[in-house]
Enzyme design. Structure first.
Site, PDB file in Angstrom:
ATOM      1  N   LYS A 127     -50.915  -7.196-138.552  1.00 45.26           N
ATOM      2  CA  LYS A 127     -51.596  -8.523-137.463  1.00 45.26           C
ATOM      3  C   LYS A 127     -51.026 -10.168-137.881  1.00 45.26           C
ATOM      4  CE  LYS A 127     -55.289  -9.851-134.146  1.00 45.26           C
ATOM      5  NZ  LYS A 127     -56.545  -9.748-134.483  1.00 45.26           N
ATOM      6  N   LYS A 173     -54.655  -7.872-141.825  1.00 43.28           N
ATOM      7  CA  LYS A 173     -54.655  -9.120-140.472  1.00 43.28           C
ATOM      8  C   LYS A 173     -54.321 -10.369-141.430  1.00 43.28           C
ATOM      9  CE  LYS A 173     -57.802 -10.717-137.168  1.00 43.28           C
ATOM     10  NZ  LYS A 173     -59.179 -10.478-136.337  1.00 43.28           N
TER      11      LYS A 173
HETATM   12  C1  PBG Z   1     -61.777 -10.711-134.113  1.00 45.21           C
HETATM   13  C2  PBG Z   1     -60.230 -10.966-133.462  1.00 45.21           C
HETATM   14  C3  PBG Z   1     -59.493 -11.408-133.697  1.00 45.21           C
HETATM   15  C4  PBG Z   1     -58.288 -11.077-132.585  1.00 45.21           C
HETATM   16  C5  PBG Z   1     -58.750 -10.010-132.451  1.00 45.21           C
HETATM   17  N1  PBG Z   1     -60.210  -8.767-133.018  1.00 45.21           N
HETATM   18  C6  PBG Z   1     -59.291 -12.957-133.705  1.00 45.21           C
HETATM   19  C7  PBG Z   1     -59.680 -13.309-134.757  1.00 45.21           C
HETATM   20  O1  PBG Z   1     -59.639 -12.725-135.724  1.00 45.21           O
HETATM   21  O2  PBG Z   1     -60.079 -14.374-134.886  1.00 45.21           O
HETATM   22  C8  PBG Z   1     -57.082 -11.253-132.483  1.00 45.21           C
HETATM   23  C9  PBG Z   1     -56.033 -10.658-131.011  1.00 45.21           C
HETATM   24  C10 PBG Z   1     -55.139 -11.683-130.327  1.00 45.21           C
HETATM   25  O3  PBG Z   1     -54.977 -13.103-130.753  1.00 45.21           O
HETATM   26  O4  PBG Z   1     -54.560 -11.354-129.184  1.00 45.21           O
HETATM   27  N2  PBG Z   1     -62.141  -9.859-134.649  1.00 45.21           N
END
Ligand code: PBG
Length: 323
Positions: free
Chosen positions: A247, A194
């Site tokens: 992601k 991520k």
């Molecule tokens: C937080 C989380 C995020 C997303 C999924 N879980 C945002 C972040 O890490 O700040 C992002 C999903 C998206 O942007 O569609 N744990």
């Protein structure tokens, strides 16, 4: 010329015969934003056409998704400010919104695969994915809470927990905690690679979860890195992950392919909020055809190697496929 490549492109029938990548509704994981209340739906301003629903309406929305062939949902909750703290206490509340949501959705749709977001940011007064001490995100203390949170979701009936926090060692801790609690059938979908991405902006609007100070670069990955994604994926497989996620998706197709080539478990990709918003904005401005853009991008993500795609276009794409 003895080889004419256009032979295989000459008609819709021939093209459909040799098509390598075919989307189906079961490829999609539909993310849902849930809020307290009854009969309320609120459009997220930076995600046109996407809503935060109260639990009663989420159930209806997921029934519609299931009828279209979608088989899994990823749950996120919006937590009221007064319940946020620096320990994630509300995340462990047996009667918290997430736990109630899982129970209600599984009751209405027992065959829908329910996945829950596991991270502290929606519960954190600092808007960070972990416990904060001296402006630092404390890895090991956070992992302890994430493991308890996972067991709490499993007890409520979640089929998979989906840790999205990027702390080290959490997959092993979660797997061990699930085993100890007797939740042998609960799976773990790890957000293994991520990235610290600007494309999460609209999501943070949806959940009011933007970090209060700094950014997430000490735990989420540097977008410049490739080998690190493979290392993260391999470690999470070794720690017991059932599904590995990359992601964002659209801007990281190379990473999806590399991870797919390395691991022998299913790979998912998260087509994130900003990637959704970009297509919506361009279509609204008349710069491109939305239906074609969505189909092309989701096909590209699958072609890159994603077995599953979490996308805000899940329902819309399933409707297109039905036509
Ligand atoms: C937080 C989380 C995020 C997303 C999924 N879980 C945002 C972040 O890490 O700040 C992002 C999903 C998206 O942007 O569609 N744990």
């Amino acid at each position: 010329m003895i080889r004419r490549n256009r032979i295989l492109r000459q008609s819709p029938s021939v093209r459909s015969m040799v098509r390598e990548t075919i989307l189906q509704p079961a490829d999609f994981i539909v993310p849902v934003f849930i809020t307290e209340g009854q009969g309320t739906q609120h459009e997220i301003s930076s995600m046109p056409g996407y809503f935060r629903f109260s639990l009663d309406l989420v159930v209806k929305e997921l029934e519609a998704c299931y009828a279209l062939g979608i088989r899994s949902a990823l749950l996120f909750v919006k937590v009221p400010d007064e319940l946020k703290d620096n320990t994630g206490k509300e995340a462990l509340n047996e009667n918290g919104l997430m736990q109630r949501s899982v129970r209600a959705i599984k009751k209405a749709l027992p065959d829908m695969v329910i996945m829950t977001d596991v991270a502290l940011d929606p519960y954190s007064s600092f808007g960070h994915d972990g416990i904060v001490e001296n402006q630092q995100i404390e890895n090991d203390k956070t992992v302890e809470v994430l493991a308890k949170m996972s067991v709490s979701h499993a007890k409520a009936g979640a089929d998979f927990v989906a840790p999205s926090d990027m702390m080290d060692g959490r997959i092993l801790a979660i797997r061990e905690a699930l085993e100890k609690a007797g939740n042998h059938q609960t799976g773990v979908m790890s957000y293994a690679a991520k990235y610290a991405s600007c494309f999460y902006g609209p999501f943070r609007d949806a959940l009011d979860s933007a970090p209060g100070f700094g950014d997430k670069k000490t735990y989420q990955m540097d977008p410049a890195n490739r080998l690190e994604a493979i290392k993260e994926a391999q470690m999470d497989v070794a720690e017991g992950a059932d599904i590995i996620m990359v992601k964002p998706a659209h801007a990281y197709l190379d990473i999806i392919r590399e991870v797919k080539n390395e691991v022998k478990i299913p790979v998912s990709a998260y087509h994130v909020s900003g990637e959704y918003a970009m297509i919506k904005a361009a279509a609204k401005a008349g710069y491109l055809n939305e239906e074609q853009a969505v189909a092309e991008v989701l096909t590209a993500i699958k072609r890159a190697g994603a077995d599953l795609i979490a996308t805000y276009f899940a329902k819309q794409m399933a409707q297109t496929l039905k036509k």
